[in-house]
Design a protein around this motif. Structure first.
Motif, PDB file in Angstrom:
ATOM      1  N   SER A 110       0.809  -1.226   0.000  1.00  0.00           N
ATOM      2  CA  SER A 110       0.000   0.000   0.000  1.00  0.00           C
ATOM      3  C   SER A 110       0.845   1.279   0.000  1.00  0.00           C
ATOM      4  O   SER A 110       0.480   2.257  -0.662  1.00  0.00           O
ATOM      5  CB  SER A 110      -0.920   0.021   1.228  1.00  0.00           C
ATOM      6  N   GLY A 133      -4.291  -2.511  -1.105  1.00  0.00           N
ATOM      7  CA  GLY A 133      -5.629  -2.094  -0.708  1.00  0.00           C
ATOM      8  C   GLY A 133      -5.733  -0.679  -0.173  1.00  0.00           C
ATOM      9  O   GLY A 133      -6.835  -0.276   0.242  1.00  0.00           O
ATOM     10  N   TYR A 180       1.893  -0.247   9.002  1.00  0.00           N
ATOM     11  CA  TYR A 180       1.916   0.603   7.802  1.00  0.00           C
ATOM     12  C   TYR A 180       0.486   0.692   7.295  1.00  0.00           C
ATOM     13  O   TYR A 180      -0.413   0.054   7.858  1.00  0.00           O
ATOM     14  CB  TYR A 180       2.915   0.096   6.755  1.00  0.00           C
ATOM     15  N   TYR A 310      -4.025 -13.550  -5.510  1.00  0.00           N
ATOM     16  CA  TYR A 310      -3.146 -12.612  -6.225  1.00  0.00           C
ATOM     17  C   TYR A 310      -3.147 -12.902  -7.720  1.00  0.00           C
ATOM     18  O   TYR A 310      -3.154 -11.982  -8.545  1.00  0.00           O
ATOM     19  CB  TYR A 310      -1.729 -12.671  -5.634  1.00  0.00           C
TER      20      TYR A 310
HETATM   21  C1  PHB Z   1      -1.122  -3.960   1.060  1.00  0.00           C
HETATM   22  O1  PHB Z   1      -0.023  -3.460   1.385  1.00  0.00           O
HETATM   23  O2  PHB Z   1      -2.073  -3.258   0.710  1.00  0.00           O
HETATM   24  C2  PHB Z   1      -1.297  -5.430   1.053  1.00  0.00           C
HETATM   25  C3  PHB Z   1      -0.202  -6.271   0.957  1.00  0.00           C
HETATM   26  C4  PHB Z   1      -0.382  -7.645   0.920  1.00  0.00           C
HETATM   27  C5  PHB Z   1      -1.661  -8.169   0.965  1.00  0.00           C
HETATM   28  C6  PHB Z   1      -2.759  -7.337   1.067  1.00  0.00           C
HETATM   29  C7  PHB Z   1      -2.581  -5.954   1.125  1.00  0.00           C
HETATM   30  O3  PHB Z   1      -1.834  -9.489   0.900  1.00  0.00           O
END
Ligand code: PHB
Length: 395
Positions: A110, A133, A180, A310
């Motif tokens: 993110s 997200g 984060y 994914y």
């Molecule tokens: C995110 O950083 O938004 C993130 C990373 C890995 C995930 C889901 C969200 O599986």
């Protein structure tokens, strides 16, 4: 035959004819030029497997279209973003300014995605986010040229909060996450759903990203004895967390919940430690629809791997790009028509059909899943057609 006004002199006719020919030639050339797709994904670090699955899914869809989207062949340019927000602006500018890509697909993390959204908004380059997200990407940072094929951090988290309180009848929960944007927003979403349904989050714990030293916090959880724990981790970190939780014996006394990232693409490595866990996500094993079955067979055949959420998000990023490009016959410069086509589409995803809301985030069913062997088996639909509230999005 080109017709000219009768009063045109012979000289102007020749000039006009030459211009018309040049125009036709230019158009043909533009039609043939490859579409440059910049893949900005993690190819190192805790999210490596996620980046690879997204690329695999994207390529699978393009191959199914004969290697072309909107009539244009695809050329890939790749950047490893290392899930490092400090390098994100330089990395995305390499794609935009040095490589002159037509579209960017990325990313997982993110914090990195927010830097990408800023650069995309400033340059007008089309960006499709196949995982991250960050609520802001389809919230305050939303833009006509930014789309997401995945979820907002709020979506699966909010659904899990409702399930934990209403269905599982839990009253007091502790949350634990990487510190984060994604972790914070996931915890906030859970808290919102949980507390609206009568539960209470009594403590919020975190470790810096991408640390996996959980022992001290697990000891704290054991001492506090909540009814439930909600955790946001993914990739390599999720493997370690779920194993450590079980090794500490906590899985026997305090149920561990999470968004499905906690157990998606990780079950081979988590083994016995994840058995029976309940999570919520916009994908599940055992959906058993013709669309999903066909996707899973094709993916397994191409990559000798089982697909996960994914892979689906990468596949759907290519579908969304394909829908937009088909509407503009490959001319991605026609931004308004490109966006309008995606906005009105029903995307035929392996997860089930979805459309994007005004903020360009999927409106989708969130499934409740239970770990059984190597699968996140579908239990039920936790929340039907859940739309992100898109707080702060003005378009
Ligand atoms: C995110 O950083 O938004 C993130 C990373 C890995 C995930 C889901 C969200 O599986």
């Amino acid at each position: 035959m080109t017709r000219f006004p009768s009063h045109a002199t012979r000289a102007t006719r020749i000039v006009l004819a030459a211009a018309a020919l040049a125009c036709v030639g230019g158009f043909a050339q533009a039609q043939q030029a490859k579409l440059k797709v910049g893949l900005m994904l993690p190819y190192s670090g805790t999210y490596t497997a996620l980046g690879v699955a997204i690329e695999n899914g994207f390529r699978l869809n393009v191959e199914e279209q004969g290697g072309k989207l909107g009539g244009r062949e695809i050329e890939y340019v790749k950047v490893d973003d290392e899930s490092d927000p400090a390098k994100a602006t330089d990395n995305v500018n390499k794609l935009i300014k040095r490589d002159n890509v037509d579209v960017i697909i990325g990313t997982v993390h993110s914090g990195v995605a927010m830097a990408m959204a800023k650069a995309a908004k400033e340059s007008g380059t089309v960006l499709i986010v196949p995982n991250a997200g960050a609520d802001a990407v389809t919230g305050p940072m939303c833009a006509p040229n930014i789309f997401r094929s995945s979820f907002s951090n709020w979506q699966p988290a909010y659904a899990m909060g409702e399930v934990a309180a209403k269905q599982e009848k839990k009253k007091k929960a502790i949350t634990i996450t990487w510190k984060y944007a994604a972790g914070d927003e996931s915890v906030n979403g859970f808290k919102e759903g949980f507390e609206k349904s009568g539960g209470q989050v009594v403590k919020q714990l975190s470790v810096p990203f991408p640390n996996v030293e959980f022992q001290a916090l697990l000891t704290e959880i054991a001492a506090a004895k909540p009814d439930a724990v909600y955790a946001f981790f993914a990739g390599g970190g999720a493997v370690k967390f779920v194993k450590d939780y079980a090794a500490a014996g906590l899985d026997k006394t305090i149920p561990l919940y999470g968004p499905g990232f906690l157990t998606d693409g990780t079950l081979d490595a988590q083994g016995a430690s994840a058995q029976g866990m309940l999570t919520t996500l916009h994908y599940a094993d055992g959906l058993n629809t013709p669309r999903d079955n066909a996707f899973r067979i094709a993916y397994a055949k191409s990559f000798k791997l089982q697909p996960d959420v994914y892979a689906v998000q990468g596949y759907d990023a290519a579908q969304m790009l394909g829908i937009g490009l088909a509407a503009v016959k490959g001319d991605i410069g026609k931004k308004a028509e490109f966006a309008a086509a995606i906005e009105k589409a029903k995307i035929d995803s392996p997860r089930g059909p979805f459309s994007v809301g005004k903020s360009h985030n999927p409106i989708q069913d969130i499934y409740l899943r239970k770990v059984d062997g190597k699968e996140n088996k579908l239990v039920s639909i936790a929340t039907k057609s859940l739309a992100d509230p898109a707080r702060g999005c003005r378009m």
